[in-house]
Every structure is written in C-alpha cells, then in structure tokens.
Design a protein around this motif. Structure first.
Motif, PDB file in Angstrom:
ATOM      1  N   SER A  64      74.370 -56.745 -92.145  1.00 21.77           N
ATOM      2  CA  SER A  64      73.719 -55.549 -91.894  1.00 21.77           C
ATOM      3  C   SER A  64      74.687 -54.407 -91.356  1.00 21.77           C
ATOM      4  O   SER A  64      74.583 -53.336 -91.576  1.00 21.77           O
ATOM      5  N   TYR A  67      75.966 -52.659 -94.546  1.00 24.47           N
ATOM      6  CA  TYR A  67      75.073 -51.868 -95.266  1.00 24.47           C
ATOM      7  C   TYR A  67      74.924 -50.776 -94.353  1.00 24.47           C
ATOM      8  O   TYR A  67      74.947 -49.539 -94.633  1.00 24.47           O
ATOM      9  N   THR A  68      75.165 -50.783 -93.031  1.00 23.22           N
ATOM     10  CA  THR A  68      74.995 -49.551 -91.974  1.00 23.22           C
ATOM     11  C   THR A  68      76.277 -48.647 -92.310  1.00 23.22           C
ATOM     12  O   THR A  68      76.210 -47.410 -92.451  1.00 23.22           O
TER      13      THR A  68
END
Length: 312
Positions: A64, A67-68
């Motif tokens: 995550s 992705y961020t």
C-alpha cells in the motif's frame, strides 16, 4: 477486545528464510503527465513497481505504501528522469523497516502524436507509439532506459528486382528492339507499369536506449523521429491520393530487407547513445511467417556524457 487490525506481515516471521530480489505489484492503471514537448495530454500507463527484500526473516513488504507513492506521483509530477529518481528514492525510504536498498519501476504506455500528411497541407492524423520506461534505483543512483516501437513499411528489394524484370520482358515483347515513339511508351507504361508489383509489409522496429540520469527529459519524440528518418517509410495516418502517391515513391526509394532496416536504425543511433538494441519484424505478405533481425551496440571506449548530460 482489541480494536487494532492484525498485521501478519509484521507480526509473523517468514516460514522460509530467503532474501528476495524483488517484491511488488505490476499492471497498475495510472494516468501520467509526460514532461515532453508537444505532449500536452495525459497518457494511460500500466505501472510495475517493486523493492528488494534482502532480510530473510522479514515476511513481506508494504504494498500500500508503494501504491500511495505512485498515486501521489501521478497526481503532482510529470514523468522525467529527475521525478522518476525522486519516486524511486522514496520507494526505498518507505521500506527502511524492511531494509530495502533497491527499487525499480516500469511504465508502459501508448504515446499518441499528431502527424502531418506527406503532401496535403493542413491534413494530419493521430499515430500511436508503444513506449516502455524502465527505471531502477540502486546504491543511490538512477539507471534509466526507454524502448519505443515504430511502425513502417518495408518493400522487398528482391521482389522489386523480379517485378522490374517482368516489366522489362513485357516491354520488349510489346516494342521489340527497334526505335519506339515516346508517346506510345508513356501510354503503355500508364497501362502496364504495374504488370508486376513488389510485395511490401507493415513492419515494426523496436529500439532500446539508455537515458542519462541528468537529462532534462526522456527524449521520446526526438528518438522516434530519428528512427523514422533513418527508415524513410513510417506508416501514415490521414492521406489523400497525393499523399498515397508520395508514400509509394518513398517505398520505391527505400527498398529494404530486415538486415537493411536494422542496420539503418543502428547506424542512426551511433554517436548519440553509448549502448543500444534494435530489433525489427517484417510481417511478410509473401510468407505466412515473419522475417526478423536484431543488433546490439556496446561502447568500444569509456563513453562519458558532456556537461549538459549528452553522450559524447
């Protein structure tokens, strides 16, 4: 009762203690801005991004976080060597708790460009060029490579020679060896000039070259134009009859086997890039299979960039 969510990647050890070269995601849809002159629109890219996992006991990375970082990059940055280096460095820093030291990113997209017709003034159309950008951060340094596909037309030299022979034989059969009237000849050619036609095919050249990490831009359009100029017969978009005729002339002036095509492109790259790889595919119209050729160039000396980041 606990209210925190379980995090087994942090709380549980790996069942098998082995370091991993790369861990991450691939095929992420993302809209990107390109820092390239003449490209004002967003491109739809597919992104692959990974970091290394060198400590065998650590179970997994934090996907995550990656992705961020990519999402924020797409929202606030344009793609350039400097911005890619910054993103990769952030990817490594985001996984300091995993002891990651390397990161890599691949972007694949279609570069859509407006191209003018060969002859007709004011006529143009859109052409798409597949592009891949490979970037890696290791030991505090960026390595960067781009790959572009250019579609062109290739007319077989052997087929052209055989067609000319048939035309010559038909001409001799019609007029013999004696003197002929130029008007009659012109009329005959107008009717029989295509007595035999050479075969052509849609062909693709793929070129991979490095981008200097200090360069201002990726230089995609200049690279594409270099390849198209070397080949001489890039496929057209919107055409009228005059443009089609001009394209036929270009094909007649640039007869080429796959060997000729790959040498033309490689020759154009020499002196502009320290290394390069060129592969071409001629999708045969004579055969049910394709003709292919490739070439890689390596430096014969220690090539250094100049003060502006250009390869000597």
């Amino acid at each position: 009762m606990t209210t925190s969510l379980p995090d087994v990647a942090s709380s549980e050890p790996s069942y098998t203690s082995l370091p991993l070269d790369w861990v991450g995601m691939q095929g992420i849809d993302i809209p990107l801005n390109l820092d390239e002159p003449g490209i004002a629109h967003l491109v739809h890219a597919l992104a692959d991004l990974q970091v290394d996992l060198p400590v065998p006991q650590i179970k997994g990375i934090h996907m995550s976080r990656l992705y961020t970082l990519l999402d924020r990059f797409a929202e606030h940055q344009a793609v350039s060597p400097a911005s890619l280096a910054a993103l990769l460095e952030l990817m490594v820093a985001s996984h300091a708790d995993c002891h990651s030291t390397r990161a890599r990113l691949r972007l694949a997209f279609q570069l859509l460009c407006k191209r003018p017709a060969l002859v007709t003034e004011g006529l143009s159309g859109w052409k798409s060029y597949p592009v891949t950008v490979d970037a890696q951060w290791q030991q505090g340094a960026l390595t960067l490579e781009v790959s572009v596909d250019v579609t062109y037309s290739s007319t077989c030299p052997c087929s052209a020679a055989l067609s000319r022979q048939l035309l010559e034989q038909a001409f001799v059969a019609q007029f013999g060896a004696g003197p002929v009237d130029s008007g009659q000849v012109a009329q005959w050619i107008g009717q029989h000039g295509s007595y035999a036609t050479p075969h052509s095919q849609r062909s693709v050249a793929r070129v991979q070259v490095p981008v200097h990490p200090q360069a201002d831009r990726l230089g995609l359009l200049p690279l594409i134009e270099l390849i198209e100029d070397a080949l001489g017969t890039p496929v057209q978009t919107a055409v009228k009859r005059a443009d089609e005729q001009a394209f036929a002339r270009l094909n007649g002036q640039h007869l080429m086997y796959v060997e000729d095509a790959v040498r033309k492109v490689q020759q154009a790259l020499i002196g502009k890039f320290p290394v390069s790889h060129v592969s071409v595919v001629h999708r045969e119209s004579l055969h049910p299979h394709d003709a292919v050729a490739s070439s890689s160039m390596r430096p014969v000396r220690n090539v250094q960039p100049d003060a502006k980041g250009r390869w000597a």
